[in-house]
Design a protein around this motif. Structure first.
Motif, PDB file in Angstrom:
ATOM      1  N   ARG A  57      32.669  39.137  59.906  1.00  0.00           N
ATOM      2  CA  ARG A  57      32.177  38.810  61.248  1.00  0.00           C
ATOM      3  C   ARG A  57      33.274  39.054  62.271  1.00  0.00           C
ATOM      4  O   ARG A  57      34.458  38.984  61.925  1.00  0.00           O
ATOM      5  N   PRO A  58      32.878  39.260  63.534  1.00  0.00           N
ATOM      6  CA  PRO A  58      33.894  39.362  64.574  1.00  0.00           C
ATOM      7  C   PRO A  58      34.820  38.144  64.514  1.00  0.00           C
ATOM      8  O   PRO A  58      34.368  37.013  64.363  1.00  0.00           O
ATOM      9  N   GLY A  59      36.123  38.415  64.598  1.00  0.00           N
ATOM     10  CA  GLY A  59      37.107  37.327  64.563  1.00  0.00           C
ATOM     11  C   GLY A  59      37.669  37.050  63.180  1.00  0.00           C
ATOM     12  O   GLY A  59      38.654  36.317  63.060  1.00  0.00           O
ATOM     13  N   ASP A  60      37.053  37.617  62.120  1.00  0.00           N
ATOM     14  CA  ASP A  60      37.546  37.332  60.760  1.00  0.00           C
ATOM     15  C   ASP A  60      38.951  37.898  60.549  1.00  0.00           C
ATOM     16  O   ASP A  60      39.315  38.933  61.117  1.00  0.00           O
ATOM     17  N   GLN A  61      39.704  37.191  59.693  1.00  0.00           N
ATOM     18  CA  GLN A  61      41.051  37.622  59.280  1.00  0.00           C
ATOM     19  C   GLN A  61      40.903  38.190  57.866  1.00  0.00           C
ATOM     20  O   GLN A  61      40.518  37.464  56.945  1.00  0.00           O
ATOM     21  N   VAL A  62      41.208  39.477  57.721  1.00  0.00           N
ATOM     22  CA  VAL A  62      40.945  40.174  56.455  1.00  0.00           C
ATOM     23  C   VAL A  62      42.241  40.783  55.925  1.00  0.00           C
ATOM     24  O   VAL A  62      43.009  41.384  56.676  1.00  0.00           O
ATOM     25  N   LEU A  63      42.444  40.641  54.610  1.00  0.00           N
ATOM     26  CA  LEU A  63      43.590  41.282  53.948  1.00  0.00           C
ATOM     27  C   LEU A  63      43.061  42.285  52.925  1.00  0.00           C
ATOM     28  O   LEU A  63      42.312  41.904  52.016  1.00  0.00           O
ATOM     29  N   ASP A  64      43.441  43.556  53.080  1.00  0.00           N
ATOM     30  CA  ASP A  64      43.071  44.569  52.084  1.00  0.00           C
ATOM     31  C   ASP A  64      44.299  44.870  51.233  1.00  0.00           C
ATOM     32  O   ASP A  64      45.304  45.386  51.731  1.00  0.00           O
ATOM     33  N   ILE A  65      44.196  44.535  49.945  1.00  0.00           N
ATOM     34  CA  ILE A  65      45.310  44.703  49.001  1.00  0.00           C
ATOM     35  C   ILE A  65      45.114  46.007  48.234  1.00  0.00           C
ATOM     36  O   ILE A  65      43.974  46.389  47.938  1.00  0.00           O
ATOM     37  N   ALA A  66      46.227  46.690  47.909  1.00  0.00           N
ATOM     38  CA  ALA A  66      46.156  47.986  47.218  1.00  0.00           C
ATOM     39  C   ALA A  66      45.262  48.917  48.041  1.00  0.00           C
ATOM     40  O   ALA A  66      44.448  49.665  47.494  1.00  0.00           O
ATOM     41  N   ALA A 133      40.297  47.131  46.070  1.00  0.00           N
ATOM     42  CA  ALA A 133      39.411  48.151  45.500  1.00  0.00           C
ATOM     43  C   ALA A 133      40.214  49.083  44.605  1.00  0.00           C
ATOM     44  O   ALA A 133      41.164  49.732  45.057  1.00  0.00           O
ATOM     45  N   PHE A 134      39.851  49.123  43.340  1.00  0.00           N
ATOM     46  CA  PHE A 134      40.451  50.028  42.352  1.00  0.00           C
ATOM     47  C   PHE A 134      41.971  49.842  42.255  1.00  0.00           C
ATOM     48  O   PHE A 134      42.679  50.795  41.939  1.00  0.00           O
ATOM     49  N   GLY A 135      42.414  48.618  42.534  1.00  0.00           N
ATOM     50  CA  GLY A 135      43.839  48.333  42.503  1.00  0.00           C
ATOM     51  C   GLY A 135      44.234  47.391  41.379  1.00  0.00           C
ATOM     52  O   GLY A 135      45.268  47.572  40.738  1.00  0.00           O
ATOM     53  N   LEU A 136      43.399  46.382  41.101  1.00  0.00           N
ATOM     54  CA  LEU A 136      43.763  45.324  40.146  1.00  0.00           C
ATOM     55  C   LEU A 136      44.129  45.910  38.777  1.00  0.00           C
ATOM     56  O   LEU A 136      45.069  45.455  38.116  1.00  0.00           O
ATOM     57  N   ARG A 137      43.388  46.937  38.365  1.00  0.00           N
ATOM     58  CA  ARG A 137      43.608  47.612  37.073  1.00  0.00           C
ATOM     59  C   ARG A 137      45.056  48.062  36.888  1.00  0.00           C
ATOM     60  O   ARG A 137      45.553  48.125  35.760  1.00  0.00           O
TER      61      ARG A 137
END
Ligand SMILES: C[S@@+](CC[C@H](N)C(=O)[O-])C[C@H]1O[C@@H](n2cnc3c(N)ncnc32)[C@H](O)[C@@H]1O
Length: 243
Positions: A57-66, A133-137
């Motif tokens: 949603r507008p205002g969300d704080q998002v962290l994209d890892i890998a 996405a496709f990082g944990l592996r």
């Protein structure tokens, strides 16, 4: 030093980290092209599905890892709006810089940070949503990385893990043939690197299946975990709610 897996090989943990770095240093330049070729473009649909489920949603704080070349970060950035924040991170500078250049070319300036998912440099409860996405592996201590993802989420925040998973039995034989014969061949032909794509095929087989990953997420502090199988289970999206 403790032993771990690099694809089908048993190596010590430092050696795995060194080799994973080598794989992504090698593939960074051709990463997007190879993703399209090897998945027949399906990675776009898997990511679009992930973004739809994320429903940021507008205002969300998002962290994209890998975050690599930035597909998810870019999609989230257009949804969080000027009040929100998307932090684009990866352990590998080569992948991150291809991604950052791509985002800049599209007029998007996001905070971009080199960091290890196993030691996230953020305070507890900083984010509404974390994606990987496709990082944990590729991570050496998956339990530790999942615990870190839980730590930086606020209570009620969500973790989305998009990853290769265990394909349905009737598809396993053709999928094995494609993975072990065709993928390294295309890797050699296009990216002049068969080994990295052999590692890709092996690392998929060594990764925890749907139910095992679900249990690992629960153990890491996600009270509720949903599993969405995509493309016959070749890929799965795990959605965990931080308790
Ligand atoms: C297959 S790429 C995925 C990139 C992007 N998320 C996508 O879906 O296209 C895997 C990424 O995981 C990153 N990675 C591997 N180990 C990591 C770690 N411990 N912490 C953070 N990123 C890591 C690699 O550097 C690489 O960029």
């Amino acid at each position: 030093m403790a032993q771990t897996h690099f694809g089908y090989q048993t190596v010590d943990e430092r050696e795995k980290e060194r080799r994973v770095r080598g794989v992504f240093d090698s593939v960074a330049r051709n990463y997007d092209l190879m993703n399209d070729l090897l998945s027949f473009g399906m990675h776009r649909a898997w990511k679009a599905y992930t973004v739809a489920v994320a429903n940021v949603r507008p205002g969300d704080q998002v962290l994209d890892i890998a975050g690599g070349t930035g597909d998810l970060a870019r999609a989230f950035a257009s949804r969080v709006g000027p009040q929100g924040l998307v932090v684009h991170t990866d352990i590998n500078e080569a992948m991150l810089s291809v991604g950052r250049d791509r985002l800049l070319d599209e007029g998007l300036v996001l905070p971009t940070l080199t960091c290890d998912a196993e030691k996230l440099p953020f305070a507890d409860g900083s984010f509404d949503l974390v994606s990987v996405a496709f990082g944990l592996r590729n991570m050496t201590h998956k339990e530790l990385a999942l615990a870190e993802m839980a730590r930086v989420l606020r209570p009620g925040g969500r973790l989305l893990v998009l990853e290769f998973s265990k394909i349905a039995a009737p598809l396993a034989k053709p999928y094995d043939w494609y993975s072990f014969k065709v993928m390294p061949w295309i890797g050699r032909l296009v990216a002049k690197d068969a080994d990295s794509y052999r590692y890709l095929a092996e690392s998929i087989r060594m990764h925890p299946d749907q139910d095992t990953l679900k249990q690992m997420m629960k153990a890491a502090g996600f009270g509720h975990v949903d599993v969405h199988n995509l493309s016959g289970g070749a890929v799965a999206l795990h959605v965990g709610i931080r308790c």
